[in-house]
Design a protein around this motif. Structure first.
Motif, mmCIF file in Angstrom:
data_model
loop_
_atom_site.group_PDB
_atom_site.id
_atom_site.type_symbol
_atom_site.label_atom_id
_atom_site.label_comp_id
_atom_site.label_asym_id
_atom_site.label_seq_id
_atom_site.Cartn_x
_atom_site.Cartn_y
_atom_site.Cartn_z
ATOM 1 N N MET A 1 44.652 -21.658 42.435
ATOM 2 C CA MET A 1 43.407 -20.948 42.732
ATOM 3 C C MET A 1 43.648 -19.926 43.842
ATOM 4 S SD MET A 1 39.884 -22.550 44.020
ATOM 5 C CE MET A 1 40.076 -23.937 42.921
ATOM 6 N N LYS A 2 43.052 -18.757 43.693
ATOM 7 C CA LYS A 2 43.302 -17.705 44.666
ATOM 8 C C LYS A 2 42.029 -17.241 45.351
ATOM 9 C CE LYS A 2 47.555 -15.840 42.852
ATOM 10 N NZ LYS A 2 48.250 -14.624 42.462
ATOM 11 N N ALA A 3 42.171 -16.764 46.567
ATOM 12 C CA ALA A 3 41.057 -16.203 47.316
ATOM 13 C C ALA A 3 41.572 -15.006 48.102
ATOM 14 C CB ALA A 3 40.462 -17.233 48.264
ATOM 15 N N PHE A 4 40.646 -14.168 48.512
ATOM 16 C CA PHE A 4 41.047 -12.992 49.275
ATOM 17 C C PHE A 4 41.172 -13.360 50.750
ATOM 18 C CE2 PHE A 4 40.492 -8.971 51.461
ATOM 19 C CZ PHE A 4 41.319 -8.151 50.712
ATOM 20 N N CYS A 5 42.335 -13.112 51.321
ATOM 21 C CA CYS A 5 42.562 -13.383 52.732
ATOM 22 C C CYS A 5 42.309 -12.107 53.530
ATOM 23 C CB CYS A 5 43.989 -13.878 52.960
ATOM 24 S SG CYS A 5 44.374 -14.086 54.703
ATOM 25 N N THR A 12 45.536 -14.453 47.996
ATOM 26 C CA THR A 12 46.592 -15.435 48.221
ATOM 27 C C THR A 12 46.186 -16.756 47.613
ATOM 28 O OG1 THR A 12 45.675 -16.214 50.294
ATOM 29 C CG2 THR A 12 47.214 -14.370 50.423
ATOM 30 N N GLU A 13 47.132 -17.618 47.434
ATOM 31 C CA GLU A 13 46.876 -18.947 46.917
ATOM 32 C C GLU A 13 46.150 -19.767 47.986
ATOM 33 O OE1 GLU A 13 46.955 -21.070 43.544
ATOM 34 O OE2 GLU A 13 47.986 -19.172 43.808
ATOM 35 N N ASN A 26 24.726 -22.755 45.653
ATOM 36 C CA ASN A 26 25.904 -22.420 44.854
ATOM 37 C C ASN A 26 27.141 -23.112 45.412
ATOM 38 O OD1 ASN A 26 24.502 -20.721 43.146
ATOM 39 N ND2 ASN A 26 24.833 -18.936 44.451
ATOM 40 N N HIS A 27 28.141 -23.201 44.581
ATOM 41 C CA HIS A 27 29.384 -23.804 45.034
ATOM 42 C C HIS A 27 30.346 -22.745 45.542
ATOM 43 C CE1 HIS A 27 28.020 -27.262 42.597
ATOM 44 N NE2 HIS A 27 28.599 -27.929 43.555
ATOM 45 N N GLY A 28 31.133 -23.141 46.498
ATOM 46 C CA GLY A 28 32.177 -22.263 46.995
ATOM 47 C C GLY A 28 33.427 -23.091 47.195
ATOM 48 N N THR A 29 34.528 -22.420 47.399
ATOM 49 C CA THR A 29 35.777 -23.109 47.668
ATOM 50 C C THR A 29 36.343 -22.603 48.974
ATOM 51 O OG1 THR A 29 36.204 -23.233 45.303
ATOM 52 C CG2 THR A 29 38.064 -23.653 46.753
ATOM 53 N N LYS A 30 36.648 -23.528 49.866
ATOM 54 C CA LYS A 30 37.251 -23.092 51.116
ATOM 55 C C LYS A 30 38.617 -23.728 51.260
ATOM 56 C CE LYS A 30 35.418 -26.638 54.193
ATOM 57 N NZ LYS A 30 34.712 -26.907 55.446
ATOM 58 N N GLY A 31 39.451 -23.079 52.031
ATOM 59 C CA GLY A 31 40.788 -23.594 52.226
ATOM 60 C C GLY A 31 41.544 -22.705 53.187
ATOM 61 N N LEU A 32 42.864 -22.797 53.129
ATOM 62 C CA LEU A 32 43.693 -22.018 54.024
ATOM 63 C C LEU A 32 44.604 -21.097 53.228
ATOM 64 C CD1 LEU A 32 44.799 -24.957 56.348
ATOM 65 C CD2 LEU A 32 42.979 -23.314 56.795
ATOM 66 N N CYS A 33 44.841 -19.924 53.791
ATOM 67 C CA CYS A 33 45.761 -18.979 53.165
ATOM 68 C C CYS A 33 47.161 -19.576 53.159
ATOM 69 C CB CYS A 33 45.740 -17.676 53.956
ATOM 70 S SG CYS A 33 47.032 -16.531 53.495
ATOM 71 N N CYS A 34 47.853 -19.498 52.027
ATOM 72 C CA CYS A 34 49.178 -20.129 51.942
ATOM 73 C C CYS A 34 50.226 -19.353 52.726
ATOM 74 C CB CYS A 34 49.606 -20.295 50.493
ATOM 75 S SG CYS A 34 49.976 -18.759 49.677
ATOM 76 N N SER A 35 49.978 -18.069 53.010
ATOM 77 C CA SER A 35 51.011 -17.330 53.725
ATOM 78 C C SER A 35 50.772 -17.220 55.224
ATOM 79 C CB SER A 35 51.227 -15.953 53.105
ATOM 80 O OG SER A 35 50.008 -15.341 52.788
ATOM 81 N N CYS A 36 49.497 -17.126 55.697
ATOM 82 C CA CYS A 36 49.279 -17.001 57.141
ATOM 83 C C CYS A 36 48.487 -18.159 57.730
ATOM 84 C CB CYS A 36 48.600 -15.664 57.458
ATOM 85 S SG CYS A 36 46.862 -15.633 57.015
#
Ligand SMILES: [Zn+2]
Length: 46
Positions: A1-5, A12-13, A26-36
């Motif tokens: 899954m990707k999101a804009f960092c 990024t993933e 609504n639903h959202g997905t949160k997480g951490l950028c895989c590169s930074c």
């Protein structure tokens, strides 16, 4: 899954992706950028 960092200024993933429910229901997905490692957020489950 990707999101804009915002930091990398590119898609990024998502690391440690978690589905969250926003105030508007609504639903959202949160997480951490895989590169930074910055927090990233994406609207929708996928
Ligand atoms: Zn990043």
């Amino acid at each position: 899954m990707k999101a804009f960092c915002m930091k990398c200024r590119k898609e990024t993933e998502i690391k440690e992706a978690q589905v969250v429910r926003m105030k508007n229901g609504n639903h959202g997905t949160k997480g951490l950028c895989c590169s930074c490692g910055a927090k990233v957020f994406k609207v929708g489950k996928q």
